[in-house]
Design an enzyme around this catalytic site. Structure first.
Site, mmCIF file in Angstrom:
data_model
loop_
_atom_site.group_PDB
_atom_site.id
_atom_site.type_symbol
_atom_site.label_atom_id
_atom_site.label_comp_id
_atom_site.label_asym_id
_atom_site.label_seq_id
_atom_site.Cartn_x
_atom_site.Cartn_y
_atom_site.Cartn_z
ATOM 1 N N ASP A 16 19.453 2.264 29.606
ATOM 2 C CA ASP A 16 19.063 1.098 30.410
ATOM 3 C C ASP A 16 19.138 -0.169 29.551
ATOM 4 O O ASP A 16 18.115 -0.792 29.280
ATOM 5 C CB ASP A 16 17.654 1.287 31.001
ATOM 6 C CG ASP A 16 16.580 1.528 29.935
ATOM 7 O OD1 ASP A 16 16.910 1.924 28.788
ATOM 8 O OD2 ASP A 16 15.387 1.304 30.248
ATOM 9 N N HIS A 246 12.998 2.151 18.748
ATOM 10 C CA HIS A 246 12.882 3.338 19.602
ATOM 11 C C HIS A 246 14.233 4.041 19.803
ATOM 12 O O HIS A 246 14.434 5.170 19.371
ATOM 13 C CB HIS A 246 12.325 2.952 20.975
ATOM 14 C CG HIS A 246 10.999 2.284 20.938
ATOM 15 N ND1 HIS A 246 9.865 2.906 20.470
ATOM 16 C CD2 HIS A 246 10.601 1.038 21.306
ATOM 17 C CE1 HIS A 246 8.833 2.078 20.559
ATOM 18 N NE2 HIS A 246 9.262 0.945 21.064
HETATM 19 C C1 BDR Z 1 11.564 2.744 25.504
HETATM 20 O O1 BDR Z 1 11.355 1.874 26.627
HETATM 21 C C2 BDR Z 1 12.338 0.865 26.662
HETATM 22 O O2 BDR Z 1 11.738 -0.400 26.721
HETATM 23 C C3 BDR Z 1 13.122 0.974 25.389
HETATM 24 O O3 BDR Z 1 14.486 0.659 25.600
HETATM 25 C C4 BDR Z 1 12.933 2.393 24.951
HETATM 26 O O4 BDR Z 1 13.904 3.237 25.519
HETATM 27 C C5 BDR Z 1 10.427 2.586 24.537
HETATM 28 O O5 BDR Z 1 9.212 2.961 25.119
HETATM 29 CA CA CA Z 2 15.968 2.326 26.531
#
Ligand code: BDR
Ligand code: CA
Length: 325
Positions: A16, A246
């Site tokens: 995403d 992340h």
């Molecule tokens: C996840 O949530 C999204 O905001 C980031 O892209 C990552 O995949 C972190 O909690």
């Molecule tokens: Ca993500």
């Protein structure tokens, strides 16, 4: 050909994009040991149509030809949460305005695409979801036998023993479609879960991104530019001028597994109430254990990210030469 695809790890990233998604995808594109077959896209940080557009933009930016397929625009069961514009910007890449890619997504569903490609390369494809798990749960409904053909899943999501980031209990990707996540954890396939237990300990700051821009002015420069918005967000919530890594961490777990330690446990997901989106470890569940990352060598992971992404422009040039040869 100057580039051989033999002996590479084959993967599909479900994403995403999203600032840290862009970091993860450029890491994958720049890594000589990875062959990214496709990007399937999902709502989450942005709306589904923005995610597909941004995935196309990233592949065109890196001159990395691959399939882009637009996936689900809302969760399986619950209503759509608003996109995380405050974290990733209105268009997904911080303050950057919307851009129009040259290409368009393949005219196919992610169900058909994932089923066909994973069966055609049976036992080889690693699925790497770094957004809500709706497309993957939908694939399980469409083709339940697919579990035998996928090599494994390496998922960014969850907060198993650590606190969440959208609530005290839940991590954003799982919270955005808890029913899907529970179905994915219930299926009989190998899963590595790279969640907040480790990703909250892995970060980069502005100086790191400045160095990346030096090493790779075009793609590193882009990552530097979009990281500013993300760093501002993290400053507002954790009071540190850093961005948490992340999604890149899931890719680095694929290329450098030894930088992580794991604990294996069956998992379920809370689907209603105050704890919605919580990933619950439970040894009594009759489910295959999920390998949950519980430790990470943050300094080495960051160094790895900067080193590989620092070669992004050079790898792009090699791909351009490859087309001309
Ligand atoms: C996840 O949530 C999204 O905001 C980031 O892209 C990552 O995949 C972190 O909690
Ligand atoms: Ca993500």
């Amino acid at each position: 050909s100057v580039l051989s695809r033999k002996g590479l790890k084959t993967l599909i990233i479900d994403t995403d994009p999203g600032i840290d998604d862009a970091m993860a995808i450029h890491y994958a594109f720049a890594h000589a040991g990875l062959d990214v077959l496709g990007l399937t896209t999902i709502f989450g940080n942005v709306f589904a149509w923005q995610a597909a557009r941004n995935a196309l933009l990233l592949s065109e930016q890196a001159h990395y030809p691959l399939d882009v397929i637009e996936g689900a625009s809302c969760p399986l069961t619950q209503p759509l949460n608003p996109p995380s514009h405050h974290v990733h910007g209105k268009e997904g890449f911080g303050d950057l305005p919307a851009q129009t890619p040259q290409g368009t997504p393949l005219a196919k569903t992610t169900d058909a695409y994932l089923s066909e490609v994973c069966r055609a390369h049976s036992g080889e494809v690693i699925l790497c979801p770094v957004g809500p798990l709706t497309n993957i749960a939908s694939l399980l409904r469409y083709d339940p036998g697919i579990v035998k053909h996928v090599k494994k899943l390496v998922i960014m999501g969850g907060a198993v023993w650590a606190p969440g980031n959208v609530s005290a209990y839940a991590e954003a990707n799982i919270w955005n479609d808890p029913h899907a996540a529970d179905a994915v954890f219930a299926a009989d396939w190998d899963i590595d879960l790279i969640g907040l237990d480790v990703t909250q300990t892995i970060d980069c700051d502005d100086a790191d991104f400045k160095a990346l821009r030096q090493a790779a002015p075009e793609i590193g420069g882009f990552l530097h530019e979009i990281s500013g918005f993300y760093i501002k967000f993290y400053h507002s919530v954790i009071d540190r001028h850093v961005c948490l890594m992340h999604d890149p961490s899931a890719l680095i777990a694929i290329t450098d597994d030894e930088l992580f330690t794991y604990r294996t446990t069956p998992l379920s997901v809370v689907c209603s109430g105050e704890q919605t989106g919580r990933t619950v470890p439970d040894d009594s569940l009759d489910r295959r254990g999920v390998r949950v990352a519980v430790g990470a060598d943050a300094a080495k992971i960051k160094a790895r990210f900067l080193d590989i992404c620092g070669q992004a422009d050079k790898m792009k040039q090699l791909r351009e030469m490859d087309v001309m040869l």
